[in-house]
Design an enzyme around this catalytic site. Structure first.
Site, short mmCIF file in Angstrom:
data_model
loop_
_atom_site.label_atom_id
_atom_site.label_comp_id
_atom_site.label_asym_id
_atom_site.label_seq_id
_atom_site.Cartn_x
_atom_site.Cartn_y
_atom_site.Cartn_z
CG HIS B 84 19.98 35.27 30.20
ND1 HIS B 84 19.46 36.13 29.26
CD2 HIS B 84 19.56 35.73 31.41
CE1 HIS B 84 18.75 37.06 29.87
NE2 HIS B 84 18.79 36.84 31.17
CG ASP B 163 8.97 37.68 27.29
OD1 ASP B 163 8.69 37.77 28.49
OD2 ASP B 163 10.00 38.15 26.79
NE ARG B 170 7.13 41.29 34.09
CZ ARG B 170 8.25 40.59 33.92
NH1 ARG B 170 8.42 39.87 32.82
NH2 ARG B 170 9.20 40.61 34.83
CB SER B 185 10.64 37.29 30.89
OG SER B 185 11.08 38.13 29.87
CE LYS B 189 14.14 37.42 26.53
NZ LYS B 189 13.24 38.38 27.17
#
Lengths: 441, 441
Positions: B84, B163, B170, B185, B189
């Site tokens: 990520h 989320d 947000r 968040s 995931k």
């Protein structure tokens, strides 16, 4: 560049100063429903942390005022002076001040609130007088005010609707306690209600909505600055709220205490001396703002005179009558329905009362039924607490410090448990609490 | 005592630590619609100011995961490693890493995002390959993964819907940039998507979503802590994002640059060396987490070998094919449609490139049509920027530093104006930027 709600929130979040245009945009878009509640609550929480400076507060007040009607009292050819208290326990000065000032040829356009939380509300106290009507239109309010110099009413949707909507949102998003937002809410209402001058009674101590002195002084200064920016006269009196004011807490009990002060023939209690002192000081300040005297002290003398000579009491009876209240209960207090259950809190030692925590008295009174936990709760006008002692008083073991009155013993017992934690007796001598901390002009 | 949303907001507002029960209550009530958006946004702003500690973050991740489905990849009998990135400009490592790792017998279940703001999104890049399908169901995802060791898909509503809903809130309430919320968040995931281990590429510098190093390190540590709390292996690599990675910015241009690295027969550019280095380092970390080697360095050697021998490229072709992409465009790049308008940015002096600000490149690429300003904006896959120089390179007066490509000259000119401010040439020699700052384990 066109304005955008996220950028405004971000600017405040990052500690920026919002311009009048940005505040105008945000409030009018919110009222027009193009900015949703969730963006408003997010901005409010950012304001909670970053604050509002005097000019941002001024802009916000402007938007609040412009969201509704401004009451035009120019037809009343007299000084028009109101008083606002930040809220306390046993705080019943308005009930005396309104008729007192009007008996001295000052118009008193008084718009009050209801109790929520542990502090009482003037409207609830007035409504304990059978028949007394506080839900008036602006038209009725002006008519009564013109006729008798005084009218006490509840808030109406016609005036500062933006504040009403945003206050309701603040209430459910933990964004009430911010000095800038509190100032905007109070001053917008007071300015829109048409008075020429406002005396602010800022309560400090455990039973106040803002307990600490530093924040209270900050609030006082912000209130004075903002009110004067709108061309209104203003004074602030900082008063103590560590113990309840006077000897009565509870709606009808407080009306009774006010009657005992106003009625020249009634028996006087030394336990009301603090209430009397605060009331006279506020009255002096109001008369000074009204231009009726050269100093606050002179005004205090005038006020004391009109209580002693019964002018204030007569005006009170007139006010109750014209607003639909049954004056039989005022003149024959024993006619009023009695509470079902009672209990006395007794001292377990000889000594001096060192603490009667106003917050505990407030919380206990709510449990007894004097106040609301939710907006839809019904009020028990007959419930309350009567104090036999105040801080500094000598007490013997076994002597009753105060009495609790409620609809049933369950309520009385649970109120007693709360109260217990707020009462202290000391072996050594303790002074009484001076209620007037400072007058800020 | 029963929980109440206002008390939870107030607790966080006042700097308190929320319990797992309080977080569970708030999130489930929000999803069940008994807590409205305006209370959630108020809590989020309070969290923005007061933060979340590691245990609060863990509780929040738990609630996010439990709001949806957890992808079960236990049927795949291989290490399953994902990567990520916190997002940058020209950041295209995923396109190479996915086929590269799968060519080394590691399953790569890669769930990516779209570009929003000035950083590009892997999905948009993949979709520039005609026919490439990223909107898959979890069933299709698992099937493809089982068949070929690799699948790249977009987020689905089946996984961490909480989320998704809160992120959208947000986004419109200026509460994105908080380390605790970002961690929750990302980790929710990644954990729900079923990988055994995750390598985090944390971008630092002007073109990163979190530009400063201190916050980035805090984020890295929080990501590692939280991921490991869920029994997953994790490593973080801090990489520089002050200039774009590689030489291409823009969706198809970035695919082309990846092909030039992966295809052993393609001409190599020295301008891709930084991209190659970052990709190899991330691959080494992924292989190490997969248990395929004794050290990250060994893993880097294995990765380099599989790029050189064409295994990675073959796997890439397979991946494009199985996800519906037209491989003709991969093998014959000149078939791809060309952009209409172009312009070159020329140096006005002799010297060395001292700045190619990634943020300006990102913003300019959005203007060219590579990204979105609003969620509904359409992407121009052919637009972008090709760099002829990187920081540290020598440049002569009049030489082209980079070329801009867009649908019309208006876009190209306005992108050029943005880019101009981000490019600097210095008289004195400047070193190139080291892209690998640190590996945190």
């Amino acid at each position: 560049m066109s304005l955008n709600p996220i950028e405004v929130i971000k600017k405040k979040r990052n500690g920026g100063i919002l311009t009048a245009e940005e505040i105008h945009y945000f409030i009018t878009s919110y009222l027009g429903s193009s900015i949703p509640d969730y963006q408003m609550s997010s901005l409010l929480m950012a304001v909670y942390f970053q604050g509002l400076n005097d000019y941002e507060t001024f802009s916000l007040i402007n938007e609040f005022i412009n969201s509704g009607q401004v009451v035009d009292l120019s037809g009343i050819n007299k000084p028009k002076i109101d008083k606002h208290s930040t809220g306390g326990v046993g705080d019943k000065t308005s009930i005396i001040l309104a008729p007192l000032l009007s008996s001295l040829d000052v118009a008193v356009p008084m718009v009050s609130g209801r109790g929520l939380g542990y502090t009482g509300g003037t409207l609830d106290k007035l409504e304990s007088i059978p028949g007394f009507k506080v839900d008036l239109t602006i038209g009725e309010f002006k008519e009564i005010l013109k006729k008798t110099n005084v009218c006490m009413m509840g808030q109406t949707d016609e005036v500062v609707p933006a504040d009403k909507r945003i206050y309701a949102l603040r209430d459910v998003t933990a964004t009430i306690d911010n000095i800038g937002l509190i100032t905007a809410s109070i001053v917008s209402k007071k300015v829109a209600e048409g008075a020429d001058g406002i005396v602010y009674d800022i309560k400090i101590g455990s039973g106040a909505n803002i307990p600490d002195e530093k924040s209270s002084r900050e609030l006082a200064n912000k209130l004075l600055f903002a009110t004067r920016k709108f061309g209104k006269k203003a004074l602030a009196v900082l008063t103590d709220m560590n113990e309840p004011l006077g000897y009565a807490v509870g709606n009808w009990f407080e009306i009774e205490e006010c009657i005992s002060i106003m009625n020249p023939l009634a028996e006087k209690s030394s336990l009301s001396e603090d209430l009397f002192k605060v009331t006279i000081t506020l009255a002096g300040a109001m008369l000074f703002l009204a231009g009726k005297c050269m100093s606050i002290e002179d005004g205090m003398d005038m006020a004391q005179e009109n209580i002693t000579n019964g002018q204030c009491y007569r005006k009170f009876i007139d006010m109750v009558k014209i607003q639909g209240g049954d004056t039989e209960f005022i003149t024959n207090k024993q006619m009023y329905p009695k509470q079902q259950a009672l209990a006395g809190m007794r001292s377990i030692q000889d000594g001096y009362i060192s603490k009667l925590d106003a917050r505990n008295f407030g919380l206990a009174s709510v449990v007894l039924g004097c106040g609301r936990r939710k907006i839809e709760d019904k009020i028990d006008h007959t419930a309350g607490i009567i104090m036999n002692k105040k801080v500094g008083d000598q007490v013997n073991s076994g002597e009753i410090i105060c009495g609790l009155f409620g609809a049933n013993m369950e309520k009385v017992e649970s109120a007693r448990n709360i109260l217990q934690k707020g009462i202290q007796v000391s072996n050594s001598k303790v002074g009484c609490i001076n209620k007037i901390i400072e007058i800020i002009d």
